[in-house]
Each structure stands twice: as C-alpha cells, then as structure tokens.
Design an enzyme around this catalytic site. Structure first.
Site, mmCIF file in Angstrom:
data_model
loop_
_atom_site.group_PDB
_atom_site.id
_atom_site.type_symbol
_atom_site.label_atom_id
_atom_site.label_comp_id
_atom_site.label_asym_id
_atom_site.label_seq_id
_atom_site.Cartn_x
_atom_site.Cartn_y
_atom_site.Cartn_z
ATOM 1 N N LYS A 112 0.934 -1.086 0.077
ATOM 2 C CA LYS A 112 -0.026 0.022 0.075
ATOM 3 C C LYS A 112 0.964 1.240 0.025
ATOM 4 O O LYS A 112 1.964 1.307 0.556
ATOM 5 C CB LYS A 112 -0.802 0.153 1.316
ATOM 6 C CG LYS A 112 -1.659 1.308 1.181
ATOM 7 C CD LYS A 112 -3.050 1.163 2.567
ATOM 8 C CE LYS A 112 -2.514 1.512 3.886
ATOM 9 N NZ LYS A 112 -1.836 3.064 3.846
ATOM 10 N N GLU A 180 -9.334 7.615 3.838
ATOM 11 C CA GLU A 180 -9.127 7.795 5.315
ATOM 12 C C GLU A 180 -9.626 9.255 5.606
ATOM 13 O O GLU A 180 -9.355 10.322 5.014
ATOM 14 C CB GLU A 180 -7.714 7.609 5.814
ATOM 15 C CG GLU A 180 -7.448 8.018 7.374
ATOM 16 C CD GLU A 180 -6.299 7.524 8.075
ATOM 17 O OE1 GLU A 180 -5.532 6.966 7.126
ATOM 18 O OE2 GLU A 180 -6.127 7.751 9.055
HETATM 19 O O1 KIV Z 1 -0.944 2.460 8.728
HETATM 20 C C1 KIV Z 1 -2.136 2.098 8.762
HETATM 21 O O2 KIV Z 1 -2.289 1.700 9.818
HETATM 22 C C2 KIV Z 1 -3.134 2.787 7.758
HETATM 23 C C3 KIV Z 1 -4.413 2.471 8.088
HETATM 24 C C4 KIV Z 1 -5.086 3.617 9.309
HETATM 25 C C5 KIV Z 1 -5.254 2.617 6.752
HETATM 26 O O3 KIV Z 1 -2.707 3.078 6.594
#
Ligand code: KIV
EC number: 2.1.2.11
Length: 281
Positions: A112, A180
């Site tokens: 991600k 978010e």
């Molecule tokens: O780092 C994380 O936990 C995140 C989530 C809040 C989506 O990016």
C-alpha cells in the site's frame, strides 16, 4: 489457500462488505486469521502504536520488513498488505526496490502507498511488474506535517480532487483504495464511481469495506481514542489488572505454585547436595 486480490474483487462485486484490520506481529496475525478477516494490513501506524513515535514519518523500510515477516508467518488465509513507509517510493525505481523487498523478503501479497494522481505512474509500473498495489487517499498520515490531522475533501475543489485521485489510482491498476477521514457522502460517491473496492477509515458505511487499527479497536490505550475508531474490547484494563495481580502474587510468594514449578525427586536432590561442594563444606 490465501485470499488474493481477485477474491477481494469478487467480494466487492457480490456486494459483500470487506473487513480489514492492521496487525504487526505473529500472534495478532494468527488471531486476525482465525477470526476470518480476509485482509491484514501491516500499516506504518506501527510507528505510533508499536514503536512509540509521534507519527509514521519515522518508520523505516527495515522496520516494516521486520513486522511484515512476522505477520506473514502468523497468517495462512488472509491477504497480507505491507505499507511502503515515508520516502521509500519517491521514484519508480525506488518504489520497485522497496516493494520488491516487501514481496520477496517478507512474502506479503501486496503493498500500500499513499497519494493520488501524482503516484499513479508508480502504481502503474508496480502493477505491470506483478505487484498488487492498494492506494490510500484522504488523510494521508505520511503528510501530517503538511496537512495536519483533519478530514479531507470537505470543499468542492478538495472533493473533486479526491474523486479524480481515486479514478487515477483505479486506472493505474490499484486493486483497492483506502479512504481515510473522507466525508461519508463523498466516500459513497467515490465508491459508486469505482470498480475496485474502497476501504474506509473514518469515511462512513458506504465504502466497500472498513479498516481499523488493532490497538484502537481492541482498546489497548488508556488515554487515546480516535473518533473514527470503535472499541470492540477494552483490553488495556484487562491486561493491566492481570499484570497487577501477577506482581502482587510474586511479591506475596503465591506465584509460582507447585503446578507451575518443575519437580525433582527429593532423594536425588539430597544425593546431589552430598556430591557437590555444598555438601562437602
Ligand atoms: O498505517 C495504517 O495503519 C494505515 C491505516 C490506518 C489505513 O494506513
């Protein structure tokens, strides 16, 4: 068999909402897996909830690798997504190196990264190389020093930018997008205009799925409760009470009991004493 991104897309296509949770170690990954959570995110929120930093900015790729490996070892069913931390995907080449380590060294099934249209060329290249990518727009914690911690997309121009960012990520091949701190009505519209799933946190119920941070949802803090988090348990009280009882029992000499102690035949012990220097003194 592990969940893959095609399974996640099927959930979205069938209109089934998708739960995702963060995890940072072997034991929590086992619990999330046994609970049937299809996606585990090893988020760089690790920096705050595990390592005690004040933001995700301090988290390194090596920090992430250490924890992603543990989560992969602890899970069998879930799709494990590893976050690319701050400044580890500033160019396509650097992103390939960083994502490559998360996939090859850790065995994660996806990465991600934060950002919208501006990171689309990076997403496209990673996806073309066979690396599934989840996007992350709205409040992007790695930019906390630029944008603060606030809901994004409340004005028409900000909202239009987020819609275009989501479309750009989908067009680049992302298999999902975290939204978010995005207003719920805007998250609903983004979700309606995308083919891929949206995963919300503080973005309302109309996202295709939701993500919660492990420590927030299980109540592992006594002093901090983000508005977007629901406490499904209050483990801080349970854990602290258990630790206090343990400390009391150690001080009183009521722990360990015989059942927690290794045994030995008394005759063997006496023989050992007489054979040893203690017995000959
Ligand atoms: O780092 C994380 O936990 C995140 C989530 C809040 C989506 O990016």
């Amino acid at each position: 068999m592990r969940t893959n991104i095609l399974d996640i897309q099927k959930l979205k296509d069938r209109g089934e909402r998708i739960p995702m949770v963060t995890a940072y170690d072997y034991t929590s990954a086992q619990m999330a897996d046994r609970a049937g959570i299809p996606m585990i995110l090893v988020g760089d929120s690790l920096g705050m909830v595990v390592l005690g930093y004040d933001s995700t900015v301090h988290v390194t790729l090596d920090d992430m690798i250490h924890h992603i490996k543990a989560v992969v070892r602890g899970s069998r069913q879930a799709l494990v997504i590893g976050d690319l931390p701050f400044l580890t995907y500033t160019t396509v080449d650097q992103a390939i190196q960083s994502a490559g380590r998360i996939m090859q060294e850790c065995g994660a099934q996806a990465v991600k990264l934060e950002g919208g249209a501006e990171v689309a060329p990076i997403v496209r290249r990673l996806v073309n190389l066979g690396i599934p990518v989840m996007g992350h727009i709205g409040f992007t914690p790695q930019s906390v020093h630029q944008i603060g911690t606030r809901v994004q997309g409340k004005t028409s121009s900000g909202a239009a930018r987020l819609i275009d960012d989501a479309l750009a990520l989908e067009d680049a091949g992302a298999f999902g997008v975290v939204l978010e701190l995005v207003p719920a009505p805007l998250a609903r519209e983004i979700t309606a205009h995308l083919r891929i799933p949206t995963i919300g946190i503080g973005a309302g119920v109309h996202c295709s799925g939701q993500v919660q941070v492990w420590h927030d949802m299980l109540g592992l803090y006594s002093d901090f409760k983000p508005r977007h988090a629901k406490r499904y348990a209050s483990l801080v009280e349970t854990v602290e009470a258990a630790l206090q009882t343990y400390a009391t029992e150690v001080r009183e000499g009521t722990f360990p009991g015989a059942e927690h102690s290794a045994r030995m035949d008394e005759a063997e012990l006496q023989a050992a004493l007489s054979q040893s220097k203690a017995g000959k003194a």
